[in-house]
Write a protein that holds these residues in place. Structure first.
Motif, short mmCIF file in Angstrom:
data_model
loop_
_atom_site.label_atom_id
_atom_site.label_comp_id
_atom_site.label_asym_id
_atom_site.label_seq_id
_atom_site.Cartn_x
_atom_site.Cartn_y
_atom_site.Cartn_z
N PHE A 140 0.86 -1.18 0.00
CA PHE A 140 0.00 0.00 0.00
C PHE A 140 0.90 1.24 0.00
O PHE A 140 1.16 1.83 1.04
CB PHE A 140 -0.93 0.03 1.22
CG PHE A 140 -1.83 -1.16 1.31
CD1 PHE A 140 -2.71 -1.46 0.29
CD2 PHE A 140 -1.80 -2.00 2.42
CE1 PHE A 140 -3.55 -2.56 0.37
CE2 PHE A 140 -2.63 -3.10 2.51
CZ PHE A 140 -3.51 -3.38 1.48
N ILE A 200 1.62 5.02 -1.26
CA ILE A 200 1.01 6.23 -1.81
C ILE A 200 2.12 7.17 -2.27
O ILE A 200 3.19 7.25 -1.66
CB ILE A 200 0.10 6.93 -0.78
CG1 ILE A 200 0.84 7.20 0.52
CG2 ILE A 200 -1.15 6.10 -0.53
CD1 ILE A 200 0.02 7.96 1.55
N ILE A 202 -8.21 6.27 -3.41
CA ILE A 202 -6.86 6.72 -3.07
C ILE A 202 -5.91 6.31 -4.20
O ILE A 202 -5.99 5.18 -4.70
CB ILE A 202 -6.38 6.11 -1.74
CG1 ILE A 202 -7.19 6.66 -0.57
CG2 ILE A 202 -4.91 6.40 -1.51
CD1 ILE A 202 -6.78 6.10 0.77
N MET A 246 -2.55 5.07 -5.56
CA MET A 246 -1.40 4.30 -5.07
C MET A 246 -0.41 4.06 -6.20
O MET A 246 -0.71 4.27 -7.37
CB MET A 246 -1.86 2.98 -4.45
CG MET A 246 -2.57 3.16 -3.13
SD MET A 246 -2.75 1.61 -2.22
CE MET A 246 -3.54 2.23 -0.73
N LEU A 301 -1.15 6.48 5.56
CA LEU A 301 -2.28 5.82 4.91
C LEU A 301 -3.46 5.68 5.87
O LEU A 301 -4.62 5.85 5.48
CB LEU A 301 -1.84 4.45 4.38
CG LEU A 301 -2.88 3.67 3.59
CD1 LEU A 301 -3.29 4.44 2.34
CD2 LEU A 301 -2.37 2.30 3.21
N SER A 342 -7.04 7.43 5.07
CA SER A 342 -8.23 6.56 4.96
C SER A 342 -9.15 6.68 6.16
O SER A 342 -10.14 5.95 6.25
CB SER A 342 -7.79 5.11 4.78
OG SER A 342 -7.02 4.68 5.89
#
Length: 1139
Positions: free
Chosen positions: A671, A673, A734, A736, A1128, A1132
């Protein structure tokens, strides 16, 4: 388009008073710097100056505006561009497209665009660039099918006397909104900046992708309008400076052009409103190289290797010019331009040119400006090659044809090599070479401070101290280069703390030059043995042939930045000892610890480490790459992502040698970003989960066909369908990042015909493990590739095969209903289409014979192609239908057709499960096969006839296994008594005794495995004890025991198999096959299909569900659960959730 009339200007030649003595505010140089034009606002005039003999010049012509030019902003002037053949682009007040005036013909040239497909848009002002061949390139935004496109028009200057030029080529660079900016440069380059901070560089002539530079995501320039966009190369094109200015901010970044490595970047609050940036350029090179930023009242001098270090000088050009004793010293010049180591200055409407040397600039930089920044520039191929050439030139007339002159032949000799910042001292002793370094910190004290402690650089395992170092010199970056008996060495001051080896290149004839095994090529001078090793002291000699080979190897290197000789460094990094220090080990440690050198040389170093099985250093390198970007969750993740190219490059080796590290890396990057700024990574989109985020740039030449695709793209059919049905399926997502840059890319240089036969491969096509596809980013990669090109090519291949299959099936199924001529046509079509399919199979075989041979599916594919081809050929020749061949061909064709469904999610998962379970059960089936063979062989020996038999004539033997004795016999009954001899006997056949032959015995036992005992029913079991034992053993051990185990294993495999993971791996192999064997070489270089970096969208609701599973400890898809970063969790809105 219309052209400004010549009456708008007054053309005049002024010999004695250019610009009527008024102030000049703009200077433009032609690409070859042979022609200069100047502009004066007060006089409203443009003057052309012809440069003669580099520094001499003369006034060529003057053009004066009839109507005053009205600038729209302070730095606005009518001069746009100047060519080497005296063409000037002049901007007028009324026209959107500027005019071209030729100083050679004193006439205006009309420009005409092909306006069939687009209209001019006022979104942005046009920009103009003359290439070095005189062609004119114009960038302007145009409206095509209601969307604004960044468009480039090319005008060829074949005939300067023509008064009208028609655009010969139109290039579409993308849709404004998907890209932030498009710019042209003097070097025939196109720069396209997208909304995600990716700057791509393209060749204007070929439209081929060259480089990409990833900028830091920053909303100050992504969201706000860019007023100034400058892309500046240095003198030798090794550095690229990027300057982006908005209303309130200025962003600057400098990159190595060779591999797009970020050297330095900075952001300052100097916007267009407060301090507009006029232009920028590099000055000098190496130690004195600086980036000059020209503002209205001040010039900034920035170190390209450390942009935060800046010197602001309002009168830089005046000071420097005065230092050079320029003739305009007495008065303050109106304007200065510094370019290509020349100062162009203006005074009283006249032009002055003065040349300066690199040494003059460095002296001025150090002494007058007080710039004592640490020198960070790397040595170049040119500098080192010149050093070696100088050695060869010095020894060209020596009596000895092989040996070179040694500068350190005298005892206790000491030599000094001093620069502006660094001073080196080399002193020869007895079996020693002492190296000292000193640095100067300022101009006030003029004091040299010694760096660290002195070093004895003579290797302990060599003798003859005077024959180790032969010659030294100072490089432009003030490192010390020396030629020695073991090769070329470059020493530097590392971090201003100590002397370290920075570069080593051994003589190219051997990679084991330092090893004791070289004693056969050297002579010993004693039996002295080092106390730490068993190496005898050897005497190595530096000879001219060695230097010539070394020079040729360096010149043959295609890169400007030379790579150290890692093949010599790695095997002996613990062997070469200099006074209890190991310079090779220090060099490798420095390269790994320093981010810039790790990015520049990490791939080559890792390749050598793996080649020499130095897994300890390789693991250290891997961990350093991951630590810089991931462990610390750095703010500049995108700009440091070049480091992860090392992992992309070696993913196959990682999966084989470091599986645990690969799992750790994938868990930390699952994950990822691209920015910590929520405004830049969160948004509402209509796309599905794990779909591509950005449209990758791919300039193309505009044509009628391409405009059809533009039109279809503009319609956006899925969006129309959504609006028609009023579906509100917009999802918050989102953005990524796929963490393996260039994993998807192919080498940019290639040979078309060689690639057509044996294509180059990417890391994606070489990677055959499934670990990557357990994670979301692996699935996102496959989605991108499938949606970009995969599904279209796969559908075309499927359709192509359907024609092949359909031709054969129609003629074989309807042979009695269709005419002979139609049958022939279909059979010929089958043969032709089959051979086309066969060419792709042959290419796969040529590409990798071993991989092709061990894959059983290739034989199935080959059979599905060859059987119909040969059957059709036989059919055409004999006009008879070979029924068995038709049956087999039909079966293979229809099964292969069924396999095309393996890429469809709902069906492909089960195909993947079937194939995956079959692979896991393969070893069990091999054991079972051996057991069947063993029982079949035993039964064959037990039940085969012992006499020669014939199925046509009985031989009346007593052999119980004779087929005539195994068939049923019938006796007649008369008056209640049965006849002694049989009246009727059933004729035997090949299946009466299946155990006569071994091959039929195997078939009989296989059928017995299913529980069918038909082929044993002809024997009376009570009369053959051995047969009873074999049957009971086989039925219990195989039919009952092993088959139940097999069913249990299948059941466990079904529950344990990750069907989705296997499906993705299967899909990846299909995509790899399409890339290598169905795409053309240039298609594998398309940036919009094979970008270096991929961003994708993740639905926030699904991400939250995933985070809850991880937090609650219910993750069971992989050995290591994904690592969730705090940023993250915050984005989120899961940072407050408790597990």
């Amino acid at each position: 388009m219309t052209m400004s009339k010549e009456s708008d200007y007054v053309i005049e030649v002024t010999e004695n008073n250019p610009h009527n003595g008024n102030k000049i505010i703009k200077i433009l140089l032609s690409p070859n710097t042979d022609y200069v034009v100047t502009w004066s606002t007060e006089d409203q005039s443009i003057c052309g100056w012809q440069i003669i003999n580099n520094l001499n010049f003369e006034l060529d012509c003057s053009v004066k505006f009839k109507e005053p030019y009205i600038p729209q902003f302070e730095s606005d002037v009518p001069l746009e561009a100047i060519s080497s053949n005296k063409l000037v682009v002049i901007k007028s007040n009324e026209h959107k497209i500027s005019d071209i005036f030729s100083f050679a013909t004193m006439k205006f040239i009309l420009l005409k665009l092909r306006t069939d497909y687009f209209n001019y848009s006022n979104y942005d002002t046009p920009s103009y660039v003359f290439n070095d061949n005189g062609d004119l390139a114009i960038y302007m935004p145009t409206t095509i099918f209601s969307k604004i496109h960044a468009t480039i028009f090319i005008f060829y200057s074949k005939d300067l006397n023509e008064l009208c030029w028609m655009s010969k080529k139109s290039i579409d660079c993308g849709i404004i909104g998907e890209i932030r900016a498009c710019n042209l440069t003097d070097y025939r380059k196109i720069f396209i900046l997208d909304i995600c901070g990716l700057l791509t560089q393209w060749n204007l002539d070929t439209l081929l992708f060259e480089k990409q530079y990833q900028l830091e995501l920053d909303k100050t320039w992504i969201i706000n309008k860019l007023h100034k966009k400058l892309y500046i190369f240095n003198n030798n094109s090794t550095l690229l400076a990027i300057c982006l200015q908005t209303s309130y901010h200025l962003f600057i970044a400098v990159y190595f052009t060779e591999n797009a490595v970020l050297l330095s970047q900075c952001k300052c609050e100097k916007g267009e409103k407060d301090r507009p940036l006029f232009h920028s350029n590099f000055i000098s090179s190496d130690a004195g190289e600086r980036l000059l930023l020209f503002f209205k009242d001040i010039i900034e001098i920035r170190d390209p290797y450390s942009l935060d270090k800046v010197i602001e000088e309002p009168i830089l050009s005046e000071k420097f010019s005065a230092k050079l004793k320029n003739e305009v010293n007495a008065k303050k010049a109106d304007l200065y331009l510094i370019k290509n180591e020349k100062i162009y200055s203006t005074l009283d409407g006249r032009l002055f040119i003065q040349e300066f040397s690199k040494q003059q600039w460095i002296e001025f930089l150090r002494k007058e400006l007080g710039d004592y920044n640490e020198i960070r520039s790397l040595h170049s191929k040119t500098q080192i090659a010149n050093f070696l050439k100088g050695i060869l030139d010095e020894n060209i007339n020596k009596g000895d044809s092989k040996h070179i002159h040694n500068e350190f032949i005298d005892k206790e000799i000491e030599k000094l090599y001093a620069g502006f910042l660094v001073k080196w001292e080399v002193k020869r002793g007895r079996d020693s070479f002492i190296l000292r370094a000193s640095i100067k910190h300022d101009t006030i004290s003029e004091q040299w401070d010694q760096v660290g402690i002195e070093r004895n650089i003579h290797p302990e395992h060599l003798c003859g101290g005077y024959r180790f170092v032969y010659k030294c010199n100072l490089l432009d970056n003030e490192d010390l280069i020396m030629i020695t008996a073991i090769g070329l060495l470059v020493w530097t001051i590392w971090g201003k703390k100590e002397i370290r080896l920075r570069y080593y290149k051994g003589f190219p004839f051997t990679s084991t030059y330092l090893d004791e095994k070289d004693y056969e090529n050297r002579y010993l001078t004693g039996d002295v043995v080092n106390k730490k090793s068993e190496y005898k002291k050897l005497e190595f000699l530096c000879k001219k042939p060695y230097i010539e080979k070394l020079l040729n190897e360096i010149l043959d290197c295609g890169e400007n930045l030379l790579v150290p000789d890692f093949d010599a460094l790695v095997p002996y990094y613990n062997e070469l000892c200099m006074n209890e220090r190991y310079p090779f080990k220090e060099l490798m440690d420095d390269y790994i610890e320093n981010k810039i050198t790790l990015i520049l040389y990490g791939k080559q170093l890792l390749k050598s480490l793996l080649k020499n099985k130095n897994y300890l250093m390789a693991e250290k390198l891997y961990k350093k790459c991951m630590m810089i970007n991931l462990k610390e969750e750095s703010d500049d993740f995108l700009t440091n992502i070049k480091l992860l190219e090392i992992i992309s490059f070696s993913l196959i080796d990682l999966s084989q040698n470091f599986p645990d590290f690969l799992k750790e890396f994938l868990s930390h990057t699952s994950f990822t970003i691209p920015s910590k700024n929520e405004d830049l990574v969160v948004g509402n989109f209509f796309s599905s989960h794990l779909q591509n985020h950005r449209t990758h740039s791919q300039p193309f030449e505009i044509s009628f066909i391409n405009n059809i695709f533009i039109f279809l793209q503009g319609i956006n059919l899925p969006s129309l369908i959504r609006r028609s049905f009023k579906r509100a399926d917009e999802n918050q997502s989102i953005i990524m990042l796929f963490p393996l840059p260039k994993f998807n890319s192919y080498p940019s240089t290639y040979n078309f015909w060689k690639e057509l036969i044996s294509p180059s491969c990417s890391s994606f096509t070489r990677y055959e493990a499934s670990e990557l596809y357990k994670w979301w980013n692996g699935e996102a990669l496959l989605n991108f590739k499938w949606n970009s090109y995969g599904k279209y090519y796969y559908a075309a291949i499927w359709l192509f095969f359907s024609f092949f299959m359909g031709s054969f099936l129609i003629v074989s199924t309807l042979s009695n209903e269709i005419s002979v001529s139609c049958q022939k046509l279909l059979l010929v079509a089958t043969i032709f289409l089959g051979f086309l399919h066969l060419t792709f199979e042959i290419r796969q075989l040529i590409y990798s014979p071993l991989a092709w041979a061990i894959d059983p599916w290739n034989y199935f594919d080959l059979g599905a192609i060859l059987f119909p081809i040969f059957t059709s050929i036989i059919w055409l020749q004999s006009f008879a239908i070979p029924i068995w061949a038709v049956s087999i061909s039909t079966l293979l064709l229809e099964l292969k057709f069924l396999l095309f469904f393996r890429t469809i999610d709902v069906i492909g998962i089960y195909f993947a499960m079937i194939i995956g379970i079959a692979k896991s059960a393969f070893s069990f089936l091999v054991i079972l096969g051996f057991i069947v063979f063993a029982f079949a062989h035993s039964l064959h020996l037990l039940l085969r006839p012992t006499t020669k038999i014939s199925l046509d004539y009985p031989n009346h033997s007593d052999d119980p296994n004779d087929p005539w004795n195994l068939v049923s016999t019938y006796y007649s009954v008369k008056d209640g008594s049965i006849s002694e001899n049989p009246t009727l006997t059933e004729l035997p056949n090949a299946t009466t005794n299946m155990f006569t032959l071994l091959k039929t015995a195997i078939l009989a036992v296989y059928i017995l495995l299913t529980g069918d005992t038909t082929y044993l029913s002809n024997w009376v079991l009570t009369e053959n004890l051995t047969l009873i034992i074999l049957i009971v053993s086989f039925s219990f051990f195989t039919t009952i025991y092993l088959m139940n185990i097999f069913i249990g294993l299948l059941s466990n495999s079904i529950s344990e198999t990750n069907k989705k993971e296997l499906f993705f791996l299967q899909k990846a192999k299909v995509l790899a096959e399409i890339e290598l064997f169905y795409l053309l070489p240039h298609q594998r270089r398309k940036n919009n299909w094979f970008p270096e970096l991929i961003l994708y969208r993740v639905h926030i609701d699904k991400l939250r569900d995933m985070i809850k599973i991880i937090k609650n400890g219910k993750w069971n898809l992989t050995d290591e659960s994904p690592f969730i970063y705090d940023t993250l969790l915050k984005i989120s809105r899961m940072d407050g959730e408790k597990s």
